[in-house]
Write an enzyme that holds these catalytic residues in place. Structure first.
Site, PDB file in Angstrom:
ATOM      1  N   GLU A  84       9.634   9.676  10.093  1.00  0.00           N
ATOM      2  CA  GLU A  84      10.719   8.865   9.557  1.00  0.00           C
ATOM      3  C   GLU A  84      11.052   9.243   8.121  1.00  0.00           C
ATOM      4  O   GLU A  84      10.198   9.609   7.335  1.00  0.00           O
ATOM      5  CB  GLU A  84      10.322   7.385   9.639  1.00  0.00           C
ATOM      6  CG  GLU A  84      10.262   6.945  11.084  1.00  0.00           C
ATOM      7  CD  GLU A  84       9.746   5.531  11.273  1.00  0.00           C
ATOM      8  OE1 GLU A  84       9.975   4.974  12.348  1.00  0.00           O
ATOM      9  OE2 GLU A  84       9.112   4.994  10.365  1.00  0.00           O
ATOM     10  N   CYS A  98      13.532   8.994   0.834  1.00  0.00           N
ATOM     11  CA  CYS A  98      12.084   8.836   0.918  1.00  0.00           C
ATOM     12  C   CYS A  98      11.590   9.687   2.086  1.00  0.00           C
ATOM     13  O   CYS A  98      11.982   9.465   3.230  1.00  0.00           O
ATOM     14  CB  CYS A  98      11.789   7.351   1.127  1.00  0.00           C
ATOM     15  SG  CYS A  98      10.052   7.020   1.369  1.00  0.00           S
ATOM     16  N   CYS A 105      -1.394   9.708   8.928  1.00  0.00           N
ATOM     17  CA  CYS A 105      -2.135   9.884   7.677  1.00  0.00           C
ATOM     18  C   CYS A 105      -3.606   9.636   7.953  1.00  0.00           C
ATOM     19  O   CYS A 105      -3.956   8.740   8.724  1.00  0.00           O
ATOM     20  CB  CYS A 105      -1.636   8.912   6.611  1.00  0.00           C
ATOM     21  SG  CYS A 105      -2.484   9.102   5.030  1.00  0.00           S
ATOM     22  N   CYS A 109      -5.728   3.480   4.707  1.00  0.00           N
ATOM     23  CA  CYS A 109      -5.620   2.290   3.852  1.00  0.00           C
ATOM     24  C   CYS A 109      -5.352   1.078   4.744  1.00  0.00           C
ATOM     25  O   CYS A 109      -4.489   1.129   5.626  1.00  0.00           O
ATOM     26  CB  CYS A 109      -4.495   2.452   2.833  1.00  0.00           C
ATOM     27  SG  CYS A 109      -4.708   3.888   1.784  1.00  0.00           S
ATOM     28  N   CYS A 112      -1.648  -0.391   5.405  1.00  0.00           N
ATOM     29  CA  CYS A 112      -0.537   0.539   5.633  1.00  0.00           C
ATOM     30  C   CYS A 112      -0.371   0.871   7.114  1.00  0.00           C
ATOM     31  O   CYS A 112      -1.327   1.249   7.790  1.00  0.00           O
ATOM     32  CB  CYS A 112      -0.786   1.811   4.826  1.00  0.00           C
ATOM     33  SG  CYS A 112       0.367   3.141   5.181  1.00  0.00           S
ATOM     34  N   GLY A 155       2.328   9.750   5.366  1.00  0.00           N
ATOM     35  CA  GLY A 155       1.419  10.821   4.990  1.00  0.00           C
ATOM     36  C   GLY A 155       1.013  10.830   3.534  1.00  0.00           C
ATOM     37  O   GLY A 155       1.622  10.170   2.689  1.00  0.00           O
ATOM     38  N   GLU A 156      -0.057  11.563   3.254  1.00  0.00           N
ATOM     39  CA  GLU A 156      -0.546  11.719   1.880  1.00  0.00           C
ATOM     40  C   GLU A 156      -0.176  13.141   1.424  1.00  0.00           C
ATOM     41  O   GLU A 156      -0.755  14.120   1.894  1.00  0.00           O
ATOM     42  CB  GLU A 156      -2.070  11.495   1.859  1.00  0.00           C
ATOM     43  CG  GLU A 156      -2.769  11.903   0.594  1.00  0.00           C
ATOM     44  CD  GLU A 156      -2.134  11.407  -0.707  1.00  0.00           C
ATOM     45  OE1 GLU A 156      -1.846  10.213  -0.843  1.00  0.00           O
ATOM     46  OE2 GLU A 156      -1.898  12.258  -1.591  1.00  0.00           O
ATOM     47  N   SER A 187       4.012  10.385  -4.699  1.00  0.00           N
ATOM     48  CA  SER A 187       3.080   9.265  -4.717  1.00  0.00           C
ATOM     49  C   SER A 187       1.801   9.675  -3.998  1.00  0.00           C
ATOM     50  O   SER A 187       1.842  10.225  -2.898  1.00  0.00           O
ATOM     51  CB  SER A 187       3.730   8.076  -4.006  1.00  0.00           C
ATOM     52  OG  SER A 187       2.828   6.998  -3.933  1.00  0.00           O
ATOM     53  N   SER A 210      -0.959   5.262  -6.183  1.00  0.00           N
ATOM     54  CA  SER A 210      -1.136   4.015  -5.447  1.00  0.00           C
ATOM     55  C   SER A 210      -2.488   3.436  -5.851  1.00  0.00           C
ATOM     56  O   SER A 210      -3.521   3.876  -5.370  1.00  0.00           O
ATOM     57  CB  SER A 210      -1.119   4.292  -3.940  1.00  0.00           C
ATOM     58  OG  SER A 210       0.178   4.646  -3.552  1.00  0.00           O
ATOM     59  N   LEU A 211      -2.447   2.483  -6.758  1.00  0.00           N
ATOM     60  CA  LEU A 211      -3.697   1.962  -7.339  1.00  0.00           C
ATOM     61  C   LEU A 211      -4.222   0.782  -6.521  1.00  0.00           C
ATOM     62  O   LEU A 211      -5.322   0.829  -5.988  1.00  0.00           O
ATOM     63  CB  LEU A 211      -3.439   1.565  -8.794  1.00  0.00           C
ATOM     64  CG  LEU A 211      -4.657   1.183  -9.618  1.00  0.00           C
ATOM     65  CD1 LEU A 211      -5.603   2.357  -9.777  1.00  0.00           C
ATOM     66  CD2 LEU A 211      -4.223   0.669 -11.005  1.00  0.00           C
ATOM     67  N   HIS A 212      -3.453  -0.279  -6.463  1.00  0.00           N
ATOM     68  CA  HIS A 212      -3.684  -1.433  -5.589  1.00  0.00           C
ATOM     69  C   HIS A 212      -4.937  -2.266  -5.859  1.00  0.00           C
ATOM     70  O   HIS A 212      -5.117  -3.314  -5.232  1.00  0.00           O
ATOM     71  CB  HIS A 212      -3.664  -1.035  -4.105  1.00  0.00           C
ATOM     72  CG  HIS A 212      -2.443  -0.278  -3.689  1.00  0.00           C
ATOM     73  ND1 HIS A 212      -1.184  -0.583  -4.138  1.00  0.00           N
ATOM     74  CD2 HIS A 212      -2.287   0.795  -2.885  1.00  0.00           C
ATOM     75  CE1 HIS A 212      -0.304   0.262  -3.613  1.00  0.00           C
ATOM     76  NE2 HIS A 212      -0.946   1.115  -2.856  1.00  0.00           N
TER      77      HIS A 212
HETATM   78  N1  SAH Z   1       0.265   8.359   0.822  1.00  0.00           N
HETATM   79  C1  SAH Z   1       0.967   8.174  -0.397  1.00  0.00           C
HETATM   80  C2  SAH Z   1       2.456   8.083  -0.219  1.00  0.00           C
HETATM   81  C3  SAH Z   1       3.000   7.236   0.916  1.00  0.00           C
HETATM   82  S1  SAH Z   1       2.803   5.496   0.829  1.00  0.00           S
HETATM   83  C4  SAH Z   1       0.450   6.985  -1.137  1.00  0.00           C
HETATM   84  O1  SAH Z   1      -0.327   6.226  -0.588  1.00  0.00           O
HETATM   85  O2  SAH Z   1       0.789   6.852  -2.302  1.00  0.00           O
HETATM   86  C5  SAH Z   1       4.069   4.937  -0.282  1.00  0.00           C
HETATM   87  C6  SAH Z   1       3.717   3.615  -0.992  1.00  0.00           C
HETATM   88  O3  SAH Z   1       3.795   2.487  -0.096  1.00  0.00           O
HETATM   89  C7  SAH Z   1       2.299   3.618  -1.531  1.00  0.00           C
HETATM   90  O4  SAH Z   1       2.237   3.078  -2.819  1.00  0.00           O
HETATM   91  C8  SAH Z   1       1.611   2.729  -0.554  1.00  0.00           C
HETATM   92  O5  SAH Z   1       0.427   2.234  -1.067  1.00  0.00           O
HETATM   93  C9  SAH Z   1       2.650   1.684  -0.284  1.00  0.00           C
HETATM   94  N2  SAH Z   1       2.373   0.848   0.897  1.00  0.00           N
HETATM   95  C10 SAH Z   1       1.609   1.156   1.954  1.00  0.00           C
HETATM   96  N3  SAH Z   1       1.578   0.127   2.841  1.00  0.00           N
HETATM   97  C11 SAH Z   1       2.348  -0.843   2.322  1.00  0.00           C
HETATM   98  C12 SAH Z   1       2.757  -2.142   2.779  1.00  0.00           C
HETATM   99  N4  SAH Z   1       2.333  -2.619   3.962  1.00  0.00           N
HETATM  100  N5  SAH Z   1       3.568  -2.866   2.001  1.00  0.00           N
HETATM  101  C13 SAH Z   1       4.018  -2.367   0.824  1.00  0.00           C
HETATM  102  N6  SAH Z   1       3.699  -1.154   0.345  1.00  0.00           N
HETATM  103  C14 SAH Z   1       2.867  -0.394   1.075  1.00  0.00           C
HETATM  104 FE1  SF4 Z   2      -0.623   4.832   3.904  1.00  0.00          FE
HETATM  105 FE2  SF4 Z   2      -0.515   6.345   1.681  1.00  0.00          FE
HETATM  106 FE3  SF4 Z   2      -2.815   5.152   2.413  1.00  0.00          FE
HETATM  107 FE4  SF4 Z   2      -1.852   7.182   3.858  1.00  0.00          FE
HETATM  108  S1  SF4 Z   2      -2.580   7.253   1.738  1.00  0.00           S
HETATM  109  S2  SF4 Z   2      -2.726   5.291   4.659  1.00  0.00           S
HETATM  110  S3  SF4 Z   2       0.358   6.811   3.712  1.00  0.00           S
HETATM  111  S4  SF4 Z   2      -0.893   4.138   1.779  1.00  0.00           S
END
Ligand code: SAH
Ligand code: SF4
Length: 338
Positions: A84, A98, A105, A109, A112, A155-156, A187, A210-212
Site C-alpha cells: 500500500e 507515503c 515487516c 511492534c 502496528c 516495512g522497516e 522513519s 519511532s520512539l514511542h
Molecule cells: N518501520 C518504520 C516506518 C513505518 S511505520 C517505523 O516504524 O518507523 C510509520 C509510523 O507509524 C511509525 O512511527 C510507527 O511507529 C507508526 N505506527 C505504527 N502503528 C501505528 C498505529 N497503530 N497508530 C499510529 N501510528 C502507528
Molecule cells: Fe510497524 Fe515500523 Fe514496527 Fe515495522 S518497525 S512493525 S512497520 S512500526
C-alpha cells in the site's frame, strides 16, 4: 522500470543512446503509462520493449475516490503480493506520498498492523520508486505534483538498506525523479546501522525515529527492536547523527492509553530529549486502532503535550489523515480489501 534490463535491451537492439533518456523522461517526468505511450518512438521499438515491465507494480485499487484528501493505492507486485501507498493532499498545496519499503515487516511492534503480518520480502528499488511514480501519475491527472515523500508505509526501511539507498538516489537525481533531499523523510524504529549510513550517504534527507517510549524497559515491551538496539545505544547514534548533520530529528510517539501516556513518561521524555535542545522535535501520534491497545483520550493527550511544551521542547500533534480508509500509519496491512 529496471534500468539495467532496459539498457541491455537497447544494446541488443543496437538502438541509439538517446532512447534511454527519452524513456527516462517518459517514466520519471511525464508519468506516461506504458512503452506504447512514447509517441516519439518507432512502433517496432515500442513492441520490442513490451517484454520489459514499464511499471513493476500493478494498480489494483484506489480508495475511496480521487476527490478525498487521502488516497490509498493498493498495488500488486509481479509475484502477487499486495502493498500500500498513500497520497496525502494537504490544504496548503503540498502532496505527500507515503511509501512502503517491504512486504510486511519483521520488527513485530505490538501496536502496528504491518508488524502483526510478519515479514514476506524486501521491495526492490524499482518497486519502491514505482509507488512514487504511480502516485505522481494520479496527481498529474488532477494537475498536482508530489512535493514530499515519507518512508512511513509498510516495512522497516533500514532493514532493506541497499534498495532504500538506491531508491533515494533515483528519487533525488535530476535526470530521474529529481526531488530535493529535504522533501524526503525516512522513519525507522531504531536500526542503528541505517541511521549511521543515512548521515554519511544522504545527510540532507530527514530522519524520523519511532520512539514511542521514554525508557528501555517500556520500549522493549512494546518494540522488540529495543532488545537488539537499546535506547542508550539509539540515543548515542542520534547524537552522532546530529553532530555530523546538524539536522533536526523527529521523534514519533504514538499515544497508548495507560501504557506510555502518563505525566511520569512525559517527564522522562523531557529528560531524554531535553539535552538535544532545538534539534529534537516530538510528534505525538494518535493511536489508530489495530485491536491491541486503546487510544489516549483528548484530555490526557493535552496534559502530556503541555508538560513537554512548557519544558521548552518542540512538539506537535500529528493531524491524522486517512483513518476512515484504513490508510493511517500502522494500519497498512496490504490485504486486498478496503
Ligand atoms: N518501520 C518504520 C516506518 C513505518 S511505520 C517505523 O516504524 O518507523 C510509520 C509510523 O507509524 C511509525 O512511527 C510507527 O511507529 C507508526 N505506527 C505504527 N502503528 C501505528 C498505529 N497503530 N497508530 C499510529 N501510528 C502507528
Ligand atoms: Fe510497524 Fe515500523 Fe514496527 Fe515495522 S518497525 S512493525 S512497520 S512500526
Amino acid at each position: 522500470m529496471n534500468h539495467q534490463n532496459f539498457e541491455a535491451k537497447l544494446n541488443e537492439l543496437k538502438a541509439p543512446k538517446y532512447r534511454f533518456q527519452q524513456a527516462m523522461r517518459a517514466y520519471y517526468k511525464d508519468f506516461l503509462g506504458s512503452w506504447d505511450d512514447i509517441s516519439t518512438w518507432p512502433k517496432d521499438l515500442r513492441l520490442e520493449c513490451r517484454s520489459l515491465a514499464w511499471s513493476p507494480l500493478k494498480l489494483a485499487e484506489t480508495s475511496p475516490d480521487l476527490e478525498f484528501s487521502s488516497i490509498k493505492l493498493l498495488l500488486e507486485t509481479e509475484d502477487r503480493h499486495f502493498i500500500e501507498t498513500v497520497i496525502i493532499r494537504h490544504q496548503d498545496g503540498r502532496n505527500t506520498v507515503c511509501i512502503s519499503s517491504q512486504v510486511g515487516c519483521a520488527m513485530g511492534c505490538g501496536f502496528c498492523a504491518t508488524g502483526t503480518l510478519g515479514f514476506t520480502r524486501n521491495l526492490s528499488a524499482e518497486e519502491i520508486v514505482d509507488q512514487v511514480i504511480q502516485a505522481a501519475r494520479i496527481l498529474n491527472q488532477q494537475e498536482a505534483k508530489v512535493t514530499n515523500i515519507v518512508f512511513m508505509g509498510m516495512g522497516e526501511p533500514f532493514n532493506n538498506p541497499d534498495n532504500v539507498f538506491e531508491t533515494l538516489r533515483l528519487l533525488m537525481h535530476p535526470d530521474y525523479f529529481g526531488l530535493g533531499a529535504r522533501h524526503i523523510s525516512i522513519s525507522t524504529c531504531g536500526i542503528i546501522p541505517g541511521i549511521q549510513r543515512l548521515a554519511k550517504e544522504a545527510p540532507q534527507v530527514n530522519l524520523a525515529i519511532s520512539l514511542h517510549a521514554p525508557d528501555q524497559l517500556l520500549r522493549a515491551q512494546i518494540m522488540p527492536v529495543a532488545k537488539a538496539y537499546s535506547l542508550d545505544k539509539l540515543m548515542d547514534a542520534v547524537k552522532d547523527y546530529l553532530k555530523r548533520t546538524n539536522r533536526k530529528v523527529m521523534f514519533e510517539y504514538v499515544m497508548l492509553n495507560g501504557v506510555n501516556d502518563g505525566l511520569e513518561q512525559a517527564e522522562k521524555l523531557v529528560k531524554l530529549l531535553g539535552p538535544l535542545k532545538q534539534l529534537a522535535h516530538i510528534n505525538l501520534i494518535k493511536y489508530h486502532d489495530t485491536g491491541t491497545f486503546k487510544a489516549t483520550d483528548e484530555k490526557r493527550r493535552r496534559e502530556f503535550f503541555e508538560h513537554i511544551r512548557k519544558n521548552g521542547l518542540s512538539i506537535t500533534q500529528r493531524v491524522s489523515f486517512g483513518e476512515q480508509i484504513k490508510a493511517a500509519c500502522g494500519q497498512l496491512a496490504g490485504k486486498n480489501q478496503s
